[in-house]
Write an enzyme that holds these catalytic residues in place. Structure first.
Site, PDB file in Angstrom:
ATOM      1  N   TYR A 187       0.831  -1.212   0.000  1.00  0.00           N
ATOM      2  CA  TYR A 187       0.000   0.000   0.000  1.00  0.00           C
ATOM      3  C   TYR A 187       0.863   1.258   0.000  1.00  0.00           C
ATOM      4  O   TYR A 187       0.543   2.255  -0.638  1.00  0.00           O
ATOM      5  CB  TYR A 187      -0.973  -0.006   1.196  1.00  0.00           C
ATOM      6  CG  TYR A 187      -2.180  -0.855   0.907  1.00  0.00           C
ATOM      7  CD1 TYR A 187      -2.295  -2.144   1.428  1.00  0.00           C
ATOM      8  CD2 TYR A 187      -3.187  -0.400   0.057  1.00  0.00           C
ATOM      9  CE1 TYR A 187      -3.392  -2.946   1.121  1.00  0.00           C
ATOM     10  CE2 TYR A 187      -4.282  -1.194  -0.256  1.00  0.00           C
ATOM     11  CZ  TYR A 187      -4.375  -2.478   0.270  1.00  0.00           C
ATOM     12  OH  TYR A 187      -5.445  -3.265  -0.066  1.00  0.00           O
TER      13      TYR A 187
ATOM     14  N   GLN B 143     -15.362   3.775  -6.367  1.00  0.00           N
ATOM     15  CA  GLN B 143     -14.719   2.554  -5.891  1.00  0.00           C
ATOM     16  C   GLN B 143     -13.225   2.816  -5.655  1.00  0.00           C
ATOM     17  O   GLN B 143     -12.533   1.991  -5.081  1.00  0.00           O
ATOM     18  CB  GLN B 143     -14.851   1.437  -6.927  1.00  0.00           C
ATOM     19  CG  GLN B 143     -16.277   1.101  -7.297  1.00  0.00           C
ATOM     20  CD  GLN B 143     -16.328   0.143  -8.474  1.00  0.00           C
ATOM     21  OE1 GLN B 143     -16.076  -1.066  -8.323  1.00  0.00           O
ATOM     22  NE2 GLN B 143     -16.638   0.676  -9.647  1.00  0.00           N
TER      23      GLN B 143
ATOM     24  N   VAL C 256      -9.674   4.256  -4.432  1.00  0.00           N
ATOM     25  CA  VAL C 256      -9.085   4.612  -3.126  1.00  0.00           C
ATOM     26  C   VAL C 256      -7.917   5.580  -3.316  1.00  0.00           C
ATOM     27  O   VAL C 256      -7.258   5.955  -2.363  1.00  0.00           O
ATOM     28  CB  VAL C 256      -8.581   3.336  -2.395  1.00  0.00           C
ATOM     29  CG1 VAL C 256      -9.731   2.357  -2.158  1.00  0.00           C
ATOM     30  CG2 VAL C 256      -7.459   2.644  -3.173  1.00  0.00           C
TER      31      VAL C 256
ATOM     32  N   HIS D  41     -14.821   2.052  -1.117  1.00  0.00           N
ATOM     33  CA  HIS D  41     -13.767   1.051  -0.884  1.00  0.00           C
ATOM     34  C   HIS D  41     -12.643   1.617  -0.031  1.00  0.00           C
ATOM     35  O   HIS D  41     -11.593   0.988   0.096  1.00  0.00           O
ATOM     36  CB  HIS D  41     -13.209   0.526  -2.217  1.00  0.00           C
ATOM     37  CG  HIS D  41     -14.197  -0.330  -2.947  1.00  0.00           C
ATOM     38  ND1 HIS D  41     -14.046  -0.724  -4.254  1.00  0.00           N
ATOM     39  CD2 HIS D  41     -15.381  -0.864  -2.548  1.00  0.00           C
ATOM     40  CE1 HIS D  41     -15.077  -1.470  -4.617  1.00  0.00           C
ATOM     41  NE2 HIS D  41     -15.908  -1.561  -3.601  1.00  0.00           N
TER      42      HIS D  41
ATOM     43  N   CYS E 254      -2.004   3.925  16.734  1.00  0.00           N
ATOM     44  CA  CYS E 254      -3.123   4.865  16.849  1.00  0.00           C
ATOM     45  C   CYS E 254      -2.768   6.000  17.830  1.00  0.00           C
ATOM     46  O   CYS E 254      -2.194   5.741  18.901  1.00  0.00           O
ATOM     47  CB  CYS E 254      -4.342   4.091  17.382  1.00  0.00           C
ATOM     48  SG  CYS E 254      -5.759   5.119  17.776  1.00  0.00           S
TER      49      CYS E 254
ATOM     50  N   GLY F 232     -15.776   4.472 -16.074  1.00  0.00           N
ATOM     51  CA  GLY F 232     -14.504   3.796 -15.816  1.00  0.00           C
ATOM     52  C   GLY F 232     -14.578   2.616 -14.891  1.00  0.00           C
ATOM     53  O   GLY F 232     -13.660   2.380 -14.105  1.00  0.00           O
TER      54      GLY F 232
ATOM     55  N   SER G 237     -15.506  -1.662 -14.752  1.00  0.00           N
ATOM     56  CA  SER G 237     -15.791  -2.891 -15.522  1.00  0.00           C
ATOM     57  C   SER G 237     -17.096  -3.515 -15.046  1.00  0.00           C
ATOM     58  O   SER G 237     -17.564  -4.489 -15.614  1.00  0.00           O
ATOM     59  CB  SER G 237     -14.645  -3.894 -15.316  1.00  0.00           C
ATOM     60  OG  SER G 237     -14.569  -4.234 -13.921  1.00  0.00           O
TER      61      SER G 237
ATOM     62  N   GLU H  87     -14.302   0.295 -23.322  1.00  0.00           N
ATOM     63  CA  GLU H  87     -14.799  -1.065 -23.608  1.00  0.00           C
ATOM     64  C   GLU H  87     -16.257  -1.208 -23.181  1.00  0.00           C
ATOM     65  O   GLU H  87     -16.738  -0.481 -22.313  1.00  0.00           O
ATOM     66  CB  GLU H  87     -13.940  -2.086 -22.829  1.00  0.00           C
ATOM     67  CG  GLU H  87     -12.495  -2.143 -23.305  1.00  0.00           C
ATOM     68  CD  GLU H  87     -11.613  -2.922 -22.320  1.00  0.00           C
ATOM     69  OE1 GLU H  87     -10.378  -2.842 -22.469  1.00  0.00           O
ATOM     70  OE2 GLU H  87     -12.166  -3.579 -21.402  1.00  0.00           O
TER      71      GLU H  87
HETATM   72  N1  APR Z   1     -11.697   6.091 -19.278  1.00  0.00           N
HETATM   73  C1  APR Z   1     -12.777   5.352 -18.879  1.00  0.00           C
HETATM   74  N2  APR Z   1     -12.711   4.027 -18.586  1.00  0.00           N
HETATM   75  C2  APR Z   1     -11.507   3.434 -18.712  1.00  0.00           C
HETATM   76  C3  APR Z   1     -10.345   4.120 -19.131  1.00  0.00           C
HETATM   77  C4  APR Z   1     -10.482   5.506 -19.413  1.00  0.00           C
HETATM   78  N3  APR Z   1      -9.436   6.243 -19.832  1.00  0.00           N
HETATM   79  N4  APR Z   1      -9.313   3.219 -19.176  1.00  0.00           N
HETATM   80  C5  APR Z   1      -9.814   2.027 -18.782  1.00  0.00           C
HETATM   81  N5  APR Z   1     -11.121   2.149 -18.523  1.00  0.00           N
HETATM   82  C6  APR Z   1     -12.067   1.121 -18.079  1.00  0.00           C
HETATM   83  C7  APR Z   1     -11.707  -0.291 -18.493  1.00  0.00           C
HETATM   84  O1  APR Z   1     -12.231  -0.581 -19.787  1.00  0.00           O
HETATM   85  C8  APR Z   1     -12.434  -1.102 -17.409  1.00  0.00           C
HETATM   86  O2  APR Z   1     -13.767  -1.396 -17.806  1.00  0.00           O
HETATM   87  O3  APR Z   1     -12.026   1.122 -16.676  1.00  0.00           O
HETATM   88  C9  APR Z   1     -12.487  -0.139 -16.217  1.00  0.00           C
HETATM   89  C10 APR Z   1     -11.590  -0.568 -15.070  1.00  0.00           C
HETATM   90  O4  APR Z   1     -12.117  -1.765 -14.558  1.00  0.00           O
HETATM   91  P1  APR Z   1     -11.426  -2.433 -13.283  1.00  0.00           P
HETATM   92  O5  APR Z   1      -9.954  -2.408 -13.459  1.00  0.00           O
HETATM   93  O6  APR Z   1     -12.135  -3.723 -13.021  1.00  0.00           O
HETATM   94  O7  APR Z   1     -11.745  -1.404 -12.097  1.00  0.00           O
HETATM   95  P2  APR Z   1     -13.108  -1.232 -11.307  1.00  0.00           P
HETATM   96  O8  APR Z   1     -14.276  -1.470 -12.170  1.00  0.00           O
HETATM   97  O9  APR Z   1     -12.996   0.080 -10.634  1.00  0.00           O
HETATM   98  O10 APR Z   1     -13.049  -2.376 -10.206  1.00  0.00           O
HETATM   99  C11 APR Z   1     -12.003  -2.223  -9.287  1.00  0.00           C
HETATM  100  O11 APR Z   1     -12.498  -3.973  -7.848  1.00  0.00           O
HETATM  101  O12 APR Z   1     -10.699  -5.077  -7.212  1.00  0.00           O
HETATM  102  C12 APR Z   1     -11.757  -4.343  -6.721  1.00  0.00           C
HETATM  103  O13 APR Z   1     -11.914  -2.961  -4.839  1.00  0.00           O
HETATM  104  C13 APR Z   1     -11.220  -3.122  -6.053  1.00  0.00           C
HETATM  105  O14 APR Z   1     -12.146  -0.860  -6.339  1.00  0.00           O
HETATM  106  C14 APR Z   1     -11.542  -1.987  -6.969  1.00  0.00           C
HETATM  107  C15 APR Z   1     -12.498  -2.573  -7.942  1.00  0.00           C
END
Ligand code: APR
Length: 245
Positions: free
Chosen positions: A69, A103, A105, A121, A148, A188, A190, A216
């Protein structure tokens, strides 16, 4: 030049929206140089989440988890909010009923100026006491506190880990906000994580006008009114201008 597919009626509906909720994921920060979780070069590509972002991993090797982290926090501290973060913070100054649920952090939304912000998150710049739950800020420029300031117990990252349950009050207020929104922006993500994805689906089910922004397609793409395929740092500023021009 991005051209929007909106009808005059769509634009008027978005402009009239009094309650707007944005839900963001790691993708909104990718143009700031912060890797997403599941995309190319994503964070999880180099680590197995089970090794690091779980209570068991922290119990087994707290130093390793803190080290990961600390490394991620350094990346976040060196990153700058991009036009996507800045636009959402600006939107909040135009529409008082604007709420941002993230989502992420990485702390880029608060740094961009977003105030009405629900970080479901957690936040990588905060630590939480394992005993009393007291939250403390982590200054990336200084050595990290290890105990703490109130009860001197050990600290953990203030991050929601795999296998942990959400803060139910926080989630309830997210669903309450999204259920009464006129417009929802899904940016942004998935939609792989069920709770934020369910929030988006609830807003759509309750009749909000819905826009997804993502290069995507996702499982939400066929549910929203418009799935705008592109980068949020490019589309969001243009979308704000298009609606309020
Ligand atoms: N603009 C918009 N979307 C984008 C860009 C961009 N420039 N670049 C990538 N993406 C999209 C990708 O296509 C994907 O669908 O952002 C999405 C990222 O997906 P993830 O990496 O799965 O992230 P997220 O959906 O935020 O899920 C992450 O899951 O692992 C847990 O707690 C963790 O908060 C985290 C969450």
């Amino acid at each position: 030049m991005y051209s929007f597919p909106f009808s005059a009626n769509d634009l008027s509906r978005m402009k009239q929206a009094k309650k707007i909720t944005a839900i963001t994921g790691a993708g909104i920060s990718s143009e700031s140089g912060i890797p997403t979780f599941r995309g190319e070069g994503g964070l999880w590509k180099n680590y197995r989440a089970e090794d690091l972002a779980t209570p068991q991993a922290f119990a087994k090797d707290p130093d390793l988890v803190w080290e990961w982290y600390d490394w991620r926090r350094k990346i976040c501290a060196e990153a700058q909010p991009n036009q996507g973060h800045i636009t959402l913070a600006k939107w909040e100054t135009i529409v008082p009923g604007f709420t941002l649920i993230t989502q992420n952090v990485d702390g880029l939304h608060p740094r961009a100026g977003s105030k009405n912000l629900l970080q479901i998150h957690g936040n990588i710049f905060k630590a939480r006491c394992l005993n009393c739950g007291n939250l403390s800020e982590i200054d990336p420029e200084k050595p990290r506190e290890v105990s703490c300031s109130l009860c001197f117990s050990k600290l953990r990252p203030h991050i929601l880990w795999f296998g942990e349950s959400y803060d139910q009050d926080l989630i309830a207020s997210c669903f309450e906000t999204i259920s009464s929104s006129d417009l929802i922006l899904i940016v942004g993500t998935s939609a792989n994580v069920s709770v934020p994805a369910d929030m988006a689906k609830e807003g759509i089910r309750k009749g909000a006008f819905s826009i997804e922004i993502n290069p995507e397609r996702t499982s939400l793409s066929e549910l929203v009114d418009y799935s705008l395929q592109g980068k949020s740092g490019e589309i969001l500023p243009k979308l704000l201008d298009e609606i309020y021009k």
